[in-house]
Motif scaffolding. Structure first.
Motif, PDB file in Angstrom:
ATOM      1  N   CYS A  33       0.810  -1.220   0.000  1.00  0.00           N
ATOM      2  CA  CYS A  33       0.000   0.000   0.000  1.00  0.00           C
ATOM      3  C   CYS A  33       0.841   1.266   0.000  1.00  0.00           C
ATOM      4  O   CYS A  33       0.324   2.361  -0.241  1.00  0.00           O
ATOM      5  N   ASN A  91      -8.373  -2.541  -6.321  1.00  0.00           N
ATOM      6  CA  ASN A  91      -7.547  -3.376  -5.448  1.00  0.00           C
ATOM      7  C   ASN A  91      -8.135  -3.392  -4.043  1.00  0.00           C
ATOM      8  O   ASN A  91      -8.461  -2.344  -3.487  1.00  0.00           O
ATOM      9  N   ALA A 143      -7.595   1.723  -4.258  1.00  0.00           N
ATOM     10  CA  ALA A 143      -7.478   0.620  -3.302  1.00  0.00           C
ATOM     11  C   ALA A 143      -8.427   0.806  -2.127  1.00  0.00           C
ATOM     12  O   ALA A 143      -8.612   1.913  -1.616  1.00  0.00           O
TER      13      ALA A 143
END
Length: 202
Positions: free
Chosen positions: A48, A149, A75
């Protein structure tokens, strides 16, 4: 695509992992499994951009993360216990997150409150929510912007069986050719039922 290339992570003299190479391709659900302390959460933080590698690189679609303080794009993330505004209500917290989203016009908070049966708690302050209700809130903030994601560390913690089943079914329906899901779970059946590929860490 997400990649770790020749990744090494150390905290002081403690080596978490060394010369690690992982590739996560769209269209798949990946499971990271291993004993506590094997590095699952650290790997997710590196993917991340929350923490940087000691050496090596993390790449999203060939673009290096933390190269210019950049983070993963598109994400939804649950790592450890996300922090929310303690004296704001459940709804107020979600509205704040929505306001910062690039996809805010597509976010339907009412849908998610109904999905996780949270409508009756929408005006309750975060600090007064139960652990299970907080976990549902974590899931909503990860899912609601429809990201490409999903990075989910122990995302079934605190869920009753009904909501765990509902979440598993959602994840199975969510994966598409342009999406990646990476998750950890201490429940073996979650990994076996959901994951296309399992990465075991020593």
């Amino acid at each position: 695509m997400l990649e770790i290339i020749n990744g090494t992570k150390k905290y002081g003299t403690k080596v978490i992992f060394e010369n690690l190479n992982l590739k996560f391709l769209p269209g798949k659900i990946y499971g990271l499994v291993g004993e506590n302390g094997s590095g699952k959460t650290v790997i997710m933080k590196c993917l991340c951009g929350y923490t940087s590698l000691t050496s090596g690189g993390v790449y999203q679609n060939k673009k290096k993360l933390r190269n210019k303080d950049n983070f993963i794009e598109s994400a939804g993330i649950i790592i450890e216990n996300p922090k929310f505004m303690e004296d704001f209500t459940l709804m107020e917290n979600l509205e704040i997150i929505k306001s910062y989203s690039d996809n805010k016009k597509q976010i339907d908070i009412e849908y998610w409150l109904n999905f996780y049966d949270l409508y009756k708690y929408k005006d309750k302050k975060y600090r007064k929510l139960s652990l299970g209700t907080k976990q549902k809130l974590y899931l909503i903030q990860a899912f609601m912007s429809n990201p490409n994601n999903l990075i989910l560390d122990e995302c079934f913690n605190g869920l009753d069986e009904k909501m765990a089943i509902k979440t598993r079914e959602f994840l199975k329906s969510y994966i598409k050719d342009d999406r990646i899901i990476i998750l950890t779970s201490h429940i073996k059946s979650d990994i076996e039922e959901l994951c296309d590929e399992v990465i075991r860490l020593n």
